[in-house]
Design an enzyme around this catalytic site. Structure first.
Site, PDB file in Angstrom:
ATOM      1  CD  GLU A   1      -3.447  -6.145   3.977  1.00  0.00           C
ATOM      2  OE1 GLU A   1      -2.673  -5.178   4.035  1.00  0.00           O
ATOM      3  OE2 GLU A   1      -3.611  -6.828   2.944  1.00  0.00           O
TER       4      GLU A   1
ATOM      5  CD  GLU B   1      -2.935  -1.173   2.283  1.00  0.00           C
ATOM      6  OE1 GLU B   1      -4.143  -0.955   2.167  1.00  0.00           O
ATOM      7  OE2 GLU B   1      -2.403  -1.484   3.369  1.00  0.00           O
TER       8      GLU B   1
END
Length: 705
Positions: free
Chosen positions: A125, A105
């Site tokens: 995640e 990210e």
């Protein structure tokens, strides 16, 4: 220092320098922000490179901060990514290794991304029960496309540089040898961008490609993954968040992502999956044992017994490139065993998992023998013979004679006393148990049985070796059945007992599979063999000798020659892989119930689940209290990886913690009273369970030192 900052001509280089994997905890986030602000404030700097001094670029957020004030402290990871994206100067993320989760990210927030060949990019995640929460679900579909984003985010599986280039996530890939060379070319690339006055590229100005999705894309994708993700909460919310990227501007999409992230974080599934994440890492920490103890060198392994289990065990080592010798008492048995190993590899080749060359490479690592003398130079021997204590002791007596000093002697016993086995040798410090689960070349669990005299270096060597052969090792103590098989006895008992009380076998199995178990206990008994279950009960007679109904159904079936799948009839009737309830078994159950004054009635699905699953937790409490397992997480790993317990529930002990131990005690006492003499015999809460419940503590806070 967690960040190194330097300038090369007009390029600022921000190097992440927090061993071992640049976890994005508060300290590192602050250091990145400070370095970034120095670069943006310096008028001489025209471009910025973010790279890493570690073998990975960044493994993502610091999971130990989850749920703490630190995870939200300024700068949070989302705000740091937003800050970098807002840069007026081109930012280049130079990915030298893994860029995972928050690390990817961070890279997605940069204007340009370059990578070293071999790097991997992923957003895992979902494996922690959450969604990417720092822009991953919003920036990834804008930079790539919806399908790439959905696949990466819902699976958590990283992609390689070739796929990343194809998806549009990387601007350049460099086939350099060293990280130093990679840093040089990344700086040169940033310098070129500065010379060309290359634009900054904000995702705020990008829309998701309209041709990469349609009105039904997201509902269709949920349907596509439904079977694989059943029981999990996060995968569908990942889809929802990616869908938001197609509907909202970036700023609003990021807000929606944050809402969905928080929604996921506050679920039993997220707590369960994160519990397992930590449990797997804690399992390698053994109380009283120095993790840095010098390890023994394992270069060559031997397996005694070339049957299904022995051959499967041996394959694990060949798969890891470790030479392995298979020993059998007769050449015929040996030849059959080696032929079966080859057949298994060739099946894998037909399915495209191996090449023919790889099959031959692995088979070349096998040596067969019928002589113990040929084991003189091996570093580890694993005995995988018939589950009989006398037979195993004879094997270990022979191994003691021929194996070199320091060779680790391991038994693949599933129930027997490893201390007794060790006493058959003159070197009990070299003896331990390595309980592989069938099929041994597939199942990930490895129970490592630490006997009373097992040396620390032998124990820690096997833990490291287990990782080498891609197993999840859990250290347990010596008792009948260790952790897994000791606990499965009361679990299976209740699943069969309800049949005597009026449930059908199908109802028993369905209740447990609806709960999430990979297979119901009745079907598991048929698959393993009714005779095997009876043999285990006879070996562990103390647990049932005063209850004449304990496994009465199975013993009756055994006497009728109905041994399960292998005979076409067990509890069920089998036609190929299909199975059916058998009216004769229902009549047999009714007769046993009548003979023993057991009332037949309607048994609810919830009662079946309570009685079977809470028996696991109750027995687990006894195991913890006795020190057979060090932590509740160790028990949970055994059941997740060895017995098909649903990962989204975290294991039987985590499930009990989630219910609340006071509630577990309440339910056990209900059955203790409502089931009469049987309930009084079997449903008394374990002392540790009652103590922790009274103190308001969960199992996860208890550790036996």
């Amino acid at each position: 220092m967690s960040v190194l900052y330097r300038t090369v001509d007009q390029v600022a280089v921000i190097t992440l320098d927090l061993a071992p994997v640049n976890s994005l905890g508060l300290a590192l986030r602050k250091a990145i922000r400070d370095a970034y602000e120095s670069a943006t404030a310096d008028e001489n700097i025209k471009a910025i490179v973010i790279n890493s001094s570690q073998k990975v670029f960044c493994a993502g957020a610091d999971i130990t901060e989850f749920g703490t004030e630190q995870s939200f402290a300024d700068p949070s990871l989302p705000s740091l990514c937003d800050l970098i994206e807002a840069s007026a100067k081109p930012v280049v993320a130079a990915i030298n290794g893994m860029a995972l989760g928050g690390g990817l990210e961070l890279a997605l927030a940069a204007d340009y991304r370059v990578a070293k060949t071999g790097a991997k990019l992923g957003l895992p995640e979902v494996n922690l029960g959450i969604i990417p929460g720092a822009g991953g679900t919003q920036r990834l579909p804008r930079l790539a496309n919806v399908n790439v984003a959905l696949d990466m985010i819902t699976s958590g599986v990283p992609i390689n540089t070739d796929k990343a280039v194809e998806a549009g996530l990387l601007d350049k890939v460099y086939g350099v040898e060293t990280d130093e060379e990679f840093e040089t070319v990344a700086i040169e690339y940033a310098s070129t961008l500065a010379d060309l006055n290359a634009p900054v590229l904000s995702c705020e100005n990008l829309e998701v490609a309209a041709d990469s999705y349609s009105d039904d894309t997201f509902s269709a994708y949920k349907a596509k993954i439904a079977k694989k993700t059943a029981g999990y909460y996060a995968p569908n919310r990942c889809v929802d968040s990616v869908e938001a990227a197609t509907q909202l501007p970036l700023k609003e999409g990021l807000q929606r992502e944050a809402e969905i992230f928080q929604d996921c974080a506050d679920t039993p599934q997220a707590r369960a999956q994160q519990h397992l994440f930590f449990a797997e890492r804690a399992a390698g920490v053994i109380p009283g044992v120095d993790r840095k103890v010098p390890l023994r060198d394992i270069k060559k392994v031997a397996v005694i017994g070339a049957g299904t289990m022995g051959g499967g065990i041996a394959m694990n080592f060949a798969n890891a490139g470790i030479p392995v010798t298979l020993l059998e008492i007769k050449k015929e048995f040996l030849d059959n065993g080696l032929a079966k190993v080859r057949q298994n590899y060739e099946i894998s080749a037909k399915r495209g998992r191996l090449t023919e060359a790889q099959v031959e490479e692995r088979m070349a690592l096998f040596t067969g023998t019928t002589s113990y003398a040929d084991l003189a130079d091996v570093d580890l021997v694993i005995e995988a013979v018939f589950e009989n204590l006398d037979v195993k002791k004879e094997v270990f007596t022979e191994l003691d004679k021929v194996c070199k000093p320091g060779c680790i002697l391991a038994s693949n016993t599933s129930t027997l006393d490893v201390n007794e086995i060790a006493e058959a040798t003159s070197r009990p410090e070299d003896v331990l148990g390595l309980h592989f689960f069938s099929p041994a070349n597939v199942m990930k669990l490895l129970e490592v049985i630490r006997a009373d005299k097992t040396a620390d270096d032998a124990l820690m060597t096997t833990l490291k070796l287990a990782k080498t052969i891609k197993k999840v090792p859990v250290v347990v103590g010596v008792c009948y059945g260790f952790v897994g098989n000791r606990m499965v006895a009361p679990y299976s008992r209740e699943a069969f007992r309800v049949i005597l009380e009026g449930a059908t076998p199908e109802q028993s199995d369905l209740a447990l599979t609806n709960f999430g178990m990979a297979m119901g206990a009745v079907s598991m008994g048929d698959m393993a063999g009714i005779d095997i279950g009876c043999m285990a009960a006879e070996a562990n007679r103390e647990t049932w000798e005063d209850d004449k109904t304990y496994q009465a159904l199975q013993f009756n079936l055994k006497d009728l020659g109905r041994l399960g799948q292998k005979t076409g009839r067990g509890v069920y009737i089998y036609e190929g892989r299909d199975k059916h309830n058998d009216p004769e078994v229902l009549e047999l159950a009714k007769a046993i119930a009548t003979e023993n004054n057991i009332e037949q009635r309607d048994v609810s699905e919830q009662e079946i689940v309570d009685r079977a699953i809470l028996m696991l937790a109750n027995e687990g409490a006894k195991i913890l209290d006795e020190g057979i397992a060090y932590r509740s997480g160790d028990i949970d790993l055994v059941y997740i990886y060895g017995y098909g317990f649903p990962a989204y529930r975290g294991g039987p002990m985590q499930y009990a913690d989630e219910l609340g131990l006071d509630e577990v005690v309440k339910r056990l006492k209900h059955y203790q009273q409502s089931l009469g003499e049987y309930g009084e015999r079997w449903f008394k809460p374990a002392p540790l369970l009652e103590r922790l419940a009274a103190e308001g503590k969960p199992f996860k806070d208890f550790q036996k030192m």
